[in-house]
Design a protein around this motif. Structure first.
Motif, PDB file in Angstrom:
ATOM      1  N   PHE A 235       0.839  -1.204   0.000  1.00 17.86           N
ATOM      2  CA  PHE A 235       0.000   0.000   0.000  1.00 17.86           C
ATOM      3  C   PHE A 235       0.871   1.249   0.000  1.00 17.86           C
ATOM      4  O   PHE A 235       0.616   2.204  -0.734  1.00 17.86           O
ATOM      5  N   ALA A 236       1.899   1.249   0.855  1.00 18.77           N
ATOM      6  CA  ALA A 236       2.799   2.397   0.907  1.00 18.77           C
ATOM      7  C   ALA A 236       3.484   2.585  -0.442  1.00 18.77           C
ATOM      8  O   ALA A 236       3.619   3.706  -0.940  1.00 18.77           O
ATOM      9  N   VAL A 238       2.316   1.770  -3.315  1.00 20.22           N
ATOM     10  CA  VAL A 238       1.315   2.293  -4.240  1.00 20.22           C
ATOM     11  C   VAL A 238       1.111   3.798  -4.019  1.00 20.22           C
ATOM     12  O   VAL A 238       0.979   4.568  -4.966  1.00 20.22           O
ATOM     13  N   VAL A 239       1.098   4.210  -2.746  1.00 18.12           N
ATOM     14  CA  VAL A 239       0.941   5.633  -2.456  1.00 18.12           C
ATOM     15  C   VAL A 239       2.150   6.410  -2.976  1.00 18.12           C
ATOM     16  O   VAL A 239       2.011   7.493  -3.550  1.00 18.12           O
ATOM     17  N   GLY A 242       1.982   6.274  -6.890  1.00 21.12           N
ATOM     18  CA  GLY A 242       0.768   6.752  -7.543  1.00 21.12           C
ATOM     19  C   GLY A 242       0.297   5.633  -8.454  1.00 21.12           C
ATOM     20  O   GLY A 242       1.105   4.862  -8.956  1.00 21.12           O
TER      21      GLY A 242
ATOM     22  N   ARG B 124      -4.346  13.590   1.019  1.00 23.58           N
ATOM     23  CA  ARG B 124      -5.117  12.746   0.110  1.00 23.58           C
ATOM     24  C   ARG B 124      -6.450  12.407   0.767  1.00 23.58           C
ATOM     25  O   ARG B 124      -6.566  12.436   1.990  1.00 23.58           O
ATOM     26  N   TYR B 128      -7.010   6.563  -0.589  1.00 25.94           N
ATOM     27  CA  TYR B 128      -5.609   6.890  -0.346  1.00 25.94           C
ATOM     28  C   TYR B 128      -5.406   7.260   1.115  1.00 25.94           C
ATOM     29  O   TYR B 128      -4.425   6.864   1.740  1.00 25.94           O
ATOM     30  N   MET B 131      -5.208   4.146   3.076  1.00 20.09           N
ATOM     31  CA  MET B 131      -3.932   3.440   2.907  1.00 20.09           C
ATOM     32  C   MET B 131      -2.797   4.150   3.637  1.00 20.09           C
ATOM     33  O   MET B 131      -1.931   3.514   4.236  1.00 20.09           O
ATOM     34  N   ILE B 132      -2.808   5.488   3.574  1.00 18.52           N
ATOM     35  CA  ILE B 132      -1.728   6.252   4.206  1.00 18.52           C
ATOM     36  C   ILE B 132      -1.776   6.092   5.718  1.00 18.52           C
ATOM     37  O   ILE B 132      -0.758   5.829   6.364  1.00 18.52           O
ATOM     38  N   LEU B 134      -3.032   3.684   7.365  1.00 23.68           N
ATOM     39  CA  LEU B 134      -2.631   2.301   7.679  1.00 23.68           C
ATOM     40  C   LEU B 134      -1.112   2.161   7.643  1.00 23.68           C
ATOM     41  O   LEU B 134      -0.506   1.578   8.553  1.00 23.68           O
ATOM     42  N   ALA B 135      -0.483   2.723   6.613  1.00 22.07           N
ATOM     43  CA  ALA B 135       0.970   2.597   6.490  1.00 22.07           C
ATOM     44  C   ALA B 135       1.680   3.327   7.628  1.00 22.07           C
ATOM     45  O   ALA B 135       2.650   2.808   8.200  1.00 22.07           O
TER      46      ALA B 135
END
Lengths: 294, 329
Positions: A235-236, A238-239, A242, B124, B128, B131-132, B134-135
């Motif tokens: 996930f990181a 992907v962030v 992009g 975001r 997003y 996800m952010i 979570l990370a």
């Protein structure tokens, strides 16, 4: 060639190789996530569980059906992809008209169910999966010994990413896919069966995750939790990358794997968190991600 | 595409007027029931179980402040809950402060952490954002695995409950229960007050239509950040209180599974309802208590509830009741 920056060369190259391998998994998984996101507009939280299912499928094929690694490489993605198709048809399909967050929550729930079932069946400790005989042993590169299987994983993953890119960018099917990503309604008006395409895209993305799982099976032990921690890192990734570009996801995946490997050499304590820190920095500088649009 | 947004699914058509302190009449009734259950609870149920429930209820209410009223899904709230627990544990055990100071310290650190993470994450929106968060929470998890003060795999053990204000001993479960119930009630009313303040109205406006809120001159990023900090702080209060109740702060509370659990509690109870998170926490904690010996099946059941809620039951328990009675709860 004994020492580089005061670090013994074998250690440095060894970690670089590990980084490349991790990067190969990041690249394949984030590629699958990006393809699914492009068309379905959901983040597939089940991706980690599907990666794990790929590894288990390889193990089951060997233990229960006597089919070895090469069969697994072909069959596991198809089997796990088929479960993905069923999931999309039965559940995910119902959410397209809703807020995208519901897709995230649904796939998270499905991931929990799958992981829980595998934990019940196989316990938490890992199951061994042997490297196929053709890929055992190692090459002497002069400056280090390269285990053949590890080299194979990196090359195969690169090949799989390249193939995905070719399909999406250079074939008619890929053109439909890209068009539907931009405007699904219009593509449907031209007579393309978009719902079926969505289903198959999800299946393909899931299959890619399973393929990564088969590749991972001989390296990591096959266990029910192998996907859940990995997927958060992905996930990181992907962030950071992009989700706008295919090659972007692949480059980011491999690049971050290498950065992580190097961190293990120079500052081992930070290696687990370095990708998240990079994510924070990228978000501050370029909120859309390195290759993101808008 | 989004013909039914989060907001549509959760807020039933309200035809009831404002009552006292911003509570509508049905809400006042529900509040009285809740207060009565808080007082009567320990006479019928095991106080430690109730305290656990109240800690998670407050945690879920704090989480609901973000998802229900700003429309932001944080998938990393365990980071604030767990950190609140570690800090409270450390302050109470190693530094020897009183419990209220320990909880406050946990809240402050969780709030500061929320400030930094919120500042990064609100760049975001939507998935997003999820996800952010979570990370970033996973980063905190790895930090807690390695940091010396958290005790790694062992966690912080044998945290003393101490005495409230240095005079009222909390070592008995009964006295500790009133301490926890007090904290819960303060947190619960505070969240309600926030939601019904002019600030809370702006939050709801942002949830419904952020571009319009911006065009009306609101600096929506600031509003979202403050909501994030408040939510993180209250999650820290919940985590700190839980650490004192059980005398232990461990990695379980910072793990991503905990972030998932609080999402589940709020979803089951009803996103964007005042009482939903409390009911959801009660359901999930009770379930975990009774199914504890079933091992990994608990995960399967939780996943099943997730799927069922998302597919068929998006309003949650309280949301469905409110919709049935045509009131706002």
């Amino acid at each position: 060639m004994d020492e580089i920056f005061g670090i013994p060369a074998p250690l440095l190259f060894g970690q670089l190789l590990l980084g490349l391998i991790n990067g190969a998994f990041y690249a394949m998984l984030s590629l699958g996530l990006a393809v699914i996101f492009g068309l379905l507009n959901i983040i597939n939280f089940t991706h980690g569980a599907q990666f794990m299912m790929g590894a288990f499928a390889a193990w089951m094929l060997l233990e229960w059906a006597g089919l070895g690694y090469w069969w697994a490489l072909l069959l596991a993605p198809i089997i796990v992809g088929a479960t993905g198709v069923i999931t999309e048809r039965l559940m995910i399909r119902r959410l397209y008209k809703l807020d995208h967050l519901y897709g995230l929550l649904l796939t998270f729930g499905i991931g929990l169910i799958i992981e829980g079932i595998f934990r019940n069946e196989f316990g938490s400790s890992g199951l061994p999966y042997r490297i196929p005989p053709q890929l055992q042993g190692s090459w002497d590169l002069g400056f280090m010994f390269l285990p053949i299987y590890r080299g194979w994983v990196v090359i195969f993953a690169l090949f799989a990413c390249l193939a995905t890119w070719l399909v999406i960018e250079k074939t008619r099917l890929g053109a439909y896919l890209r068009a539907a990503t931009e405007n699904a309604t219009l593509v449907q008006a031209f007579g393309v069966n978009v719902p079926r395409m969505i289903t198959l895209t999800y299946g393909a993305g899931v299959g890619l995750a399973a393929l990564a799982g088969v590749l991972a099976a001989p390296i990591y032990s096959v266990n029910p939790q192998m996907g859940s921690n990995l997927i958060i890192v992905v996930f990181a990734v992907v962030v950071i990358g992009g989700m706008g570009s295919i090659l972007g996801s692949v480059l980011t995946g491999f690049g971050l794997g290498i950065v992580e490997g190097l961190t293990k050499v120079f500052w081992p304590e930070a290696s687990a968190t370095v990708i998240f820190v990079i994510m924070a920095i990228v978000l501050l500088a370029r909120p859309a991600g390195l290759f993101g649009r808008g | 595409m989004a013909s039914e947004t989060t907001a549509d699914a959760i807020v039933p058509a309200a035809r009831d007027g404002r009552g006292i302190w911003g509570f509508t009449r049905p809400q006042l009734v529900a509040l009285l029931v809740l207060a009565a259950m808080l007082v009567a609870g320990p006479y019928f149920l095991y106080p430690v179980f109730l305290m656990k429930l109240l800690c998670f209820a407050l945690f879920a209410c704090a989480f609901n402040l973000l998802i229900g009223y700003v429309g932001l899904l944080s998938f990393g709230h365990a980071a604030y809950f767990g950190m609140g627990g570690y800090i409270a544990g450390h302050v109470a055990k190693v530094w020897g402060f009183t419990p209220e100071v320990a909880v406050l310290a946990g809240a402050v650190v969780a709030g500061l952490q929320g400030w930094v993470f919120g500042w990064i994450a609100i760049r975001r929106a939507g998935i997003y954002f999820a996800m952010i968060t979570l990370a970033l929470a996973q980063m905190i998890y790895f930090f807690c695995v390695q940091a010396p003060f958290t005790g790694g795999e062992d966690g912080i053990q044998a945290i003393p409950r101490g005495s409230f204000l240095g005079s009222m001993g909390l070592s008995s479960d009964w006295s500790m229960y009133w301490f926890v119930a007090g904290i819960f009630m303060i947190g619960f009313l505070l969240i309600h007050r926030i939601i019904h303040s002019p600030y809370g109205q702006v939050l709801k406006a942002i949830r419904e239509n952020e571009p319009r809120a911006i065009s009306l001159g609101y600096r929506t990023e600031d509003y979202k950040l403050v909501a994030f900090i408040l939510s993180a702080t209250l999650a820290g209060v919940a985590g700190g209180t839980k650490a004192l109740v059980f005398g232990i702060a461990t990695l379980t509370d910072v793990h991503w599974a905990m972030s998932g659990e609080v999402v589940l509690m709020t979803l089951v109870g009803g996103l964007g309802t005042v009482f939903g998170p409390v009911v959801g926490a009660a359901v999930i904690v009770t379930m975990q208590n009774y199914l504890a010996e079933m091992g990994a099946w608990v995960t399967v059941i939780q996943g099943g509830i997730f799927v069922a809620c998302v597919l068929a039951f998006r309003r949650g328990i309280v949301g469905e009741i409110a919709n049935l009675l045509r009131v706002r709860l």
